[in-house]
Design a protein around this motif. Structure first.
Motif: not given
Length: 453
Positions: A234-242, A244-253
């Protein structure tokens, strides 16, 4: 003398140099130096100076440093005042055509003791994530018209500056909780009290393969409980989501993917998923016996990488960012310290080996002597190896004394770099707060200034 000046002007000028006036923003200077006059004439030809009707020279320059410039062109040395900005001093020297080699030793600190490097480092770190300063990004949130862009900007600001918004604080709390859960599970898994026995009974072959190492035997004969495995996933899933969220909203991927911390975190998430699957696949005795010793060891090492997640939480603190920047700025000093420490450890390690050569109970080889030198010079002193002869004692005294000297110098330089960067950060933070307050509420800002006056 008057007649001489009329009938023989060349002789009069040679005997009594003509005074001329230099006007710098209303501050008047008088000089008779021909070198200064030639310089002003050259500047007037380049439209940098203006010759007035009365023959005086006018320049739109700061008069603070001109006394020292006159000293230089009148045959003296060029000295800088203490209360001048180093950048301004360099610009004035360039304008008045004074070469850098003319700076005396006493003025090196005034000319070069600027904090431009520290400020540039802080500014680059502030905009390293998306190239925008937090205040600029925050204003962009409210000026954005597109709803998707507005949401993306808010999320980006919340993730990059979590302490500046309620959304960022809530998400930072969630990430911190699950990071703590993941690390706690990892720590508890190392104890046999929080592990359960695998199905079946371990055979003699299991003890034959892994009995020589109790730690490995514990791992191969027990497994994580279901509750702890669920909390881990569960904790690993939440941290993985964090992540992926940072990657998706980043302007410089591309830059995001190249950042070492992001690469290590993604590898950690994948390893944890893989380890959890392998943990329950290797459950019976036959699978345990066929399981590779080296594979188990490498999985445990890679599984331990989850502790790097704490750097994501620490990185939100500005003070820790300044510590990181100071360490990066001190990399030359750190490399020098390691090089010198290693060199002296080889020297003193060899010396103590030969000093204790006739004693068979101490220092079986030079490598043990080098280990002892490292431990002694860093003032750790485990006591596992120590000299027992007079010559060995003498080498030990020299080793500990040199260790104190070697530790003092680079640590002082590193702490000095941290102090400079931290002071620059505080000055910049106060300045940006005032600028942001002035931009948002200019009337209130001016009223506060008038009240303080």
């Amino acid at each position: 003398m008057f007649c001489c000046s009329i009938y023989f002007p060349e002789i009069y000028t040679w005997c009594y140099p003509v005074m001329f006036e230099v006007n710098l923003r209303g501050t008047k200077f008088f000089s008779s130096s021909t070198a200064v006059q030639h310089l002003l004439e050259n500047l007037s030809k380049k439209s940098r100076a203006e010759i007035l009707a009365d023959g005086s020279y006018y320049l739109d320059r700061n008069p603070l440093i001109f006394h020292h410039i006159l000293d230089f062109y009148c045959g003296g040395e060029f000295h800088l005042p203490r209360n001048i900005c180093p950048v301004q001093a360099q610009k004035e020297m360039e304008f008045w055509m004074i070469p850098m080699k003319e700076i005396p030793v006493c003025c090196y600190e005034t000319l070069h003791d600027d904090k431009q490097t520290e400020y540039k480092t802080i500014i680059l770190d502030e905009g390293s994530s998306e190239g925008k300063h937090p205040f600029t990004l925050e204003r962009a949130v409210y000026s954005s018209t597109c709803s998707l862009t507005n949401i993306r900007s808010k999320l980006l600001h919340a993730l990059n500056s979590p302490l500046k918004s309620w959304l960022g604080k809530i998400w930072l709390f969630i990430v911190a909780v699950f990071t703590a859960v993941s690390i706690t599970v990892f720590l508890l898994e190392s104890s046999a009290l929080y592990r359960v026995q695998r199905s079946g009974q371990p055979t003699n072959k299991t003890y034959e393969l892994f009995g020589h190492n109790k730690k490995l035997l514990k791992i191969m004969t027990t497994k994580t409980s279901f509750e702890m495995a669920f909390a881990e996933l569960l904790s690993n899933t939440v941290l993985m989501f964090d992540l992926l969220l940072r990657f998706s909203i980043s302007h410089k991927k591309k830059q995001f993917c190249k950042k070492p911390q992001n690469i290590l975190e993604f590898m950690t998430e994948m390893i944890i998923y893989g380890f959890s699957i392998a943990e329950y696949m290797v459950d019976d005795d036959e699978a345990v016996e066929n399981f590779s010793y080296e594979m188990s060891l490498w999985l445990q090492v890679l599984y331990s990488l989850r502790v790097i997640r704490i750097f994501r939480i620490i990185d939100t603190s500005s003070e820790m960012k300044m510590l990181k920047l100071s360490l990066l700025k001190s990399r030359n000093e750190i490399c020098l310290f390691i090089t010198v420490l290693t060199s002296f450890a080889f020297i003193f390690g060899s010396c103590v080996y030969w000093a204790e050569f006739l004693n068979p109970d101490t220092y079986p080889n030079i490598f043990i002597g080098i280990w002892w030198a490292f431990v002694t010079m860093t003032t750790v002193g485990y006591g596992d190896f120590y000299p027992k002869t007079t010559s060995g004692y003498l080498v030990g005294v020299l080793t500990s004394t040199c260790g104190l000297i070697l530790l003092a110098m680079p640590i002082a330089m590193i702490s000095s770099n941290f102090s400079k960067i931290y002071d620059c950060y505080n000055f910049r933070k106060i300045h940006l707060k005032k600028v942001d307050l002035k931009n948002r509420t200019p009337l209130l800002y001016h009223s506060m200034e008038s009240d303080s006056l």
